[in-house]
Design an enzyme around this catalytic site. Structure first.
Site, PDB file in Angstrom:
ATOM      1  N   LYS A  27      19.942  61.010  63.199  1.00  0.00           N
ATOM      2  CA  LYS A  27      19.810  59.648  62.879  1.00  0.00           C
ATOM      3  C   LYS A  27      21.207  58.751  63.277  1.00  0.00           C
ATOM      4  O   LYS A  27      21.145  57.796  63.965  1.00  0.00           O
ATOM      5  CB  LYS A  27      19.522  59.149  61.580  1.00  0.00           C
ATOM      6  CG  LYS A  27      19.318  57.782  61.031  1.00  0.00           C
ATOM      7  CD  LYS A  27      18.241  57.015  61.776  1.00  0.00           C
ATOM      8  CE  LYS A  27      18.420  55.370  61.420  1.00  0.00           C
ATOM      9  NZ  LYS A  27      18.169  55.147  60.269  1.00  0.00           N
TER      10      LYS A  27
ATOM     11  N   LYS B 101      28.015  50.019  58.707  1.00  0.00           N
ATOM     12  CA  LYS B 101      28.005  51.395  57.857  1.00  0.00           C
ATOM     13  C   LYS B 101      27.694  52.739  58.653  1.00  0.00           C
ATOM     14  O   LYS B 101      28.535  53.494  58.876  1.00  0.00           O
ATOM     15  CB  LYS B 101      27.016  51.452  56.663  1.00  0.00           C
ATOM     16  CG  LYS B 101      26.953  52.888  56.024  1.00  0.00           C
ATOM     17  CD  LYS B 101      26.054  52.679  54.929  1.00  0.00           C
ATOM     18  CE  LYS B 101      24.261  52.538  55.230  1.00  0.00           C
ATOM     19  NZ  LYS B 101      23.930  53.830  55.788  1.00  0.00           N
TER      20      LYS B 101
END
Length: 289
Positions: free
Chosen positions: A172, A240
């Site tokens: 991811k 993030k």
């Protein structure tokens, strides 16, 4: 009827919960905000006051929060879900967090007799709702078979990336680093088109049928052209995630030129006050709108 708890029913978690309800699952929904839970209750879900209540009698718990600190609180904090789940229940870890945080959570879950499934997702709430989002799954083969029905109900695009918890997170982060690079590049290109006096919608039409096309550019920049920055995926999320990807790269001894540049654009957007806007706001930043 399989009973599933979901903690975190915002844009993505709420879409996943609505899909499961439509497919006949019994859903116990928990969130810090009352509104998304009540919207699911209207569709047949049961409201859970806390993660422990969401886990009660559930064969699986889906954790769909934002970061590692929230995962820790949901699973192992006061009224956490891990202590309330039946033995042998599965925990799907869907947030984008660091691989080492997935590994630590998986070890603690296994020690409690629970089944960890590293399952980060990608594609946005529309695709989560219709089952076309991607799931990057890393878990033991037996765990996958145990929860195959749930996993394949959530997504028609399930990728088995390994059996080691943490490899879903690694996959991811690689994906999201590229998404951040693509979005930053597309926002810059469209800002240039504006400065050159081009029609933005027509320019994006050309890009979508030419070598510059990317899914995230089409999805985000159509909204940016319309001035629609209502958050589907906040700027703060790719801020993030690109940061986590750079941390993973550093730990592996890898340094590339584009990841840090893209991350810096997200940092600038957050500093400009856009952290809570849709990440299409990179165009707002770069165009000076």
């Amino acid at each position: 009827m399989q009973r599933v708890g979901i903690v975190g029913v915002g844009n993505m978690g709420g879409a996943m919960a609505a899909r499961l309800l439509e497919l006949g699952f019994a859903v116990q929904a928990c969130d810090l905000l009352a509104e998304p839970v009540q919207a699911l209750v209207a569709q047949g879900a049961r409201a859970a006051a806390d993660p422990a209540a969401a886990a009660h009698d559930a064969s699986a718990l889906i954790v769909c929060v934002v970061d590692a600190a929230q995962v820790e609180q949901v699973l192992f904090g006061e009224r956490g879900a891990a202590a309330a789940l039946p033995a042998g229940a599965a925990v799907l870890l869907c947030p984008t967090i660091a691989p080492q945080d997935v590994e630590r959570s998986a070890d603690r879950l296994q020690a409690l007799g629970l089944v960890p499934i590293d399952a980060p997702m990608s594609g946005g709430p529309v695709r989560a709702r219709d089952g076309s989002m991607s799931l990057m799954v890393a878990c033991a083969d037996a765990a996958f078979e145990q929860q195959r029905g749930l996993i394949e109900s959530l997504s028609r695009k399930v990728f088995r990336v390994g059996t080691r918890p943490g490899d879903g997170a690694r996959t991811k982060l690689v994906n999201n680093l590229l998404a951040g690079i693509n979005l930053a590049g597309a926002a810059e290109a469209l800002a240039l088109a504006q400065r050159l006096g081009l029609d933005l919608a027509r320019t994006l039409d050309v890009i979508e049928q030419s070598s510059g096309q990317s899914w995230i550019a089409s999805d985000r920049l159509r909204r940016a052209i319309a001035g629609d920055y209502a958050p589907r995926a906040h700027v703060s999320l790719l801020q993030k995630d690109t940061g986590l990807a750079l941390q993973a790269a550093s730990a592996a001894g890898f340094e590339g030129p584009l990841g840090p540049a893209a991350h810096e654009v997200f940092e600038r957007a957050a500093a400009a006050g856009y952290a809570g806007l849709d990440d299409a706001a990179l165009f707002k930043l770069l165009s000076g709108r």
